[in-house]
Design a protein around this motif. Structure first.
Motif, PDB file in Angstrom:
ATOM      1  N   PHE A  86      58.146  50.218  55.472  1.00 47.58           N
ATOM      2  CA  PHE A  86      57.726  48.997  54.793  1.00 47.58           C
ATOM      3  C   PHE A  86      57.999  49.137  53.299  1.00 47.58           C
ATOM      4  N   ARG A  87      58.523  48.074  52.701  1.00 51.80           N
ATOM      5  CA  ARG A  87      58.848  48.122  51.277  1.00 51.80           C
ATOM      6  C   ARG A  87      57.584  48.231  50.434  1.00 51.80           C
ATOM      7  N   LYS A  88      57.770  48.673  49.187  1.00 54.07           N
ATOM      8  CA  LYS A  88      56.655  48.753  48.247  1.00 54.07           C
ATOM      9  C   LYS A  88      56.302  47.352  47.734  1.00 54.07           C
ATOM     10  N   LEU A  89      55.070  47.198  47.309  1.00 55.79           N
ATOM     11  CA  LEU A  89      54.621  45.911  46.791  1.00 55.79           C
ATOM     12  C   LEU A  89      55.265  45.621  45.439  1.00 55.79           C
ATOM     13  N   THR A  90      55.568  44.355  45.212  1.00 59.08           N
ATOM     14  CA  THR A  90      56.086  43.930  43.919  1.00 59.08           C
ATOM     15  C   THR A  90      54.914  43.538  43.023  1.00 59.08           C
ATOM     16  N   ALA A  91      55.190  43.418  41.721  1.00 58.88           N
ATOM     17  CA  ALA A  91      54.116  43.135  40.759  1.00 58.88           C
ATOM     18  C   ALA A  91      53.365  41.855  41.094  1.00 58.88           C
ATOM     19  N   ASP A  92      54.081  40.810  41.519  1.00 52.66           N
ATOM     20  CA  ASP A  92      53.417  39.527  41.777  1.00 52.66           C
ATOM     21  C   ASP A  92      52.627  39.514  43.084  1.00 52.66           C
ATOM     22  N   GLU A  93      52.706  40.589  43.873  1.00 53.33           N
ATOM     23  CA  GLU A  93      51.922  40.689  45.104  1.00 53.33           C
ATOM     24  C   GLU A  93      50.627  41.477  44.899  1.00 53.33           C
ATOM     25  N   ILE A  94      50.465  42.051  43.719  1.00 50.90           N
ATOM     26  CA  ILE A  94      49.318  42.906  43.430  1.00 50.90           C
ATOM     27  C   ILE A  94      48.304  42.154  42.573  1.00 50.90           C
ATOM     28  N   GLU A  95      47.048  42.229  42.962  1.00 45.00           N
ATOM     29  CA  GLU A  95      45.989  41.573  42.212  1.00 45.00           C
ATOM     30  C   GLU A  95      45.040  42.611  41.618  1.00 45.00           C
ATOM     31  N   CYS A  96      44.324  42.179  40.582  1.00 47.51           N
ATOM     32  CA  CYS A  96      43.393  43.068  39.879  1.00 47.51           C
ATOM     33  C   CYS A  96      41.963  42.613  40.112  1.00 47.51           C
ATOM     34  N   ARG A  97      41.084  43.564  40.358  1.00 43.83           N
ATOM     35  CA  ARG A  97      39.665  43.277  40.526  1.00 43.83           C
ATOM     36  C   ARG A  97      38.867  44.205  39.618  1.00 43.83           C
ATOM     37  N   VAL A  98      37.852  43.662  38.961  1.00 41.26           N
ATOM     38  CA  VAL A  98      37.006  44.476  38.088  1.00 41.26           C
ATOM     39  C   VAL A  98      36.181  45.425  38.945  1.00 41.26           C
ATOM     40  N   GLY A  99      36.193  46.705  38.570  1.00 40.31           N
ATOM     41  CA  GLY A  99      35.403  47.703  39.275  1.00 40.31           C
ATOM     42  C   GLY A  99      34.032  47.860  38.627  1.00 40.31           C
ATOM     43  N   ILE A 100      34.000  48.504  37.463  1.00 40.43           N
ATOM     44  CA  ILE A 100      32.774  48.716  36.694  1.00 40.43           C
ATOM     45  C   ILE A 100      32.901  47.983  35.368  1.00 40.43           C
ATOM     46  N   ALA A 101      31.870  47.248  34.983  1.00 37.57           N
ATOM     47  CA  ALA A 101      31.885  46.519  33.715  1.00 37.57           C
ATOM     48  C   ALA A 101      30.767  47.034  32.813  1.00 37.57           C
ATOM     49  N   LYS A 102      31.137  47.378  31.590  1.00 40.47           N
ATOM     50  CA  LYS A 102      30.168  47.854  30.607  1.00 40.47           C
ATOM     51  C   LYS A 102      30.342  47.064  29.308  1.00 40.47           C
ATOM     52  N   GLN A 103      29.484  47.348  28.343  1.00 39.07           N
ATOM     53  CA  GLN A 103      29.593  46.687  27.055  1.00 39.07           C
ATOM     54  C   GLN A 103      30.899  47.054  26.360  1.00 39.07           C
ATOM     55  N   THR A 104      31.351  48.285  26.575  1.00 38.03           N
ATOM     56  CA  THR A 104      32.547  48.778  25.889  1.00 38.03           C
ATOM     57  C   THR A 104      33.852  48.462  26.602  1.00 38.03           C
ATOM     58  N   GLY A 105      33.783  48.061  27.855  1.00 37.51           N
ATOM     59  CA  GLY A 105      35.003  47.764  28.596  1.00 37.51           C
ATOM     60  C   GLY A 105      34.770  47.736  30.091  1.00 37.51           C
ATOM     61  N   CYS A 106      35.857  47.698  30.850  1.00 34.82           N
ATOM     62  CA  CYS A 106      35.741  47.643  32.312  1.00 34.82           C
ATOM     63  C   CYS A 106      36.883  48.413  32.964  1.00 34.82           C
TER      64      CYS A 106
END
Length: 204
Positions: A6-26
């Motif tokens: 199976f081919r590798k995923l392309t950039a437009d097929e990959i989504e981002c989800r926030v894991g941990i969120a803090k005051q300084t960043g995520c």
């Protein structure tokens, strides 16, 4: 069964989800959706040569591929977890995506680097002591080494605006970059060779 790659995923097929969120960043996690798996299965084996079955109230999913040599279905199974919204639909989708990873689809996402986004690069909202990033994180570039591991990654915040309140161009919305030492060396070598060719042409 003939080996299926199976081919590798392309950039437009990959989504981002926030894991941990803090005051300084995520932190961000990379993932794929079920439609991506369906598309890749259709491409690789054909729409009529794969099937899925769910059990245990959709918690388990079996993805089967047709083996023409053995004249039988070859199955791989995994279990999913409920999502925060639409629990029944979410667990079915999650178990399906995990079963597809068993076949190798999107397995490269597990080689992603640790992704930390500084809170200065997005709007950081706070409610009841918890932080909620307001941003449209998007993968714009991704590359892999010869072992299928991620060696290059660029993520932008597509909602990032300038001081004038207008959206910035994508080149100025970059919030995360990762390039492995090996990839950096390859790029330097390629640039050096290109420069040598240019110089040779100029001298001729």
């Amino acid at each position: 069964m003939k080996e299926i790659t199976f081919r590798k995923l392309t950039a437009d097929e990959i989504e981002c989800r926030v894991g941990i969120a803090k005051q300084t960043g995520c932190t961000l996690l990379l993932y794929k959706d079920a439609r991506c798996d369906q598309n890749i299965l259709d491409e690789a084996v054909g729409a009529y040569n794969w099937q899925r079955h769910h059990s245990r109230d959709n918690a388990n999913c079996i993805v089967a591929l047709w083996d023409e040599e053995k004249k039988q279905w070859i199955e791989k199974e995994d279990v999913g977890t409920e999502s925060n919204t639409e629990a029944e639909k979410g667990i079915a989708s999650d178990s399906f995506k995990r079963a597809c990873v068993n076949w190798g689809i999107g397995r490269e996402l597990y080689t992603a680097p640790f992704i930390w986004i500084d809170s200065s690069k997005y709007e950081n909202n706070q409610r009841n002591g918890k932080f909620y990033p307001s941003a449209k994180f998007k993968v714009t570039k991704i590359s892999y080494d010869d072992k299928g591991r991620i060696n290059g990654l660029v993520i932008i915040n597509a909602s990032l605006k300038g001081d004038d309140g207008k959206l910035l161009p994508p080149s100025q919305q970059v919030v995360f970059t990762h390039f492995s030492p090996e990839l950096v060396q390859q790029l330097k070598t390629a640039k050096s060779k290109k420069q040598q060719i240019v110089e040779a042409l100029q001298e001729s």
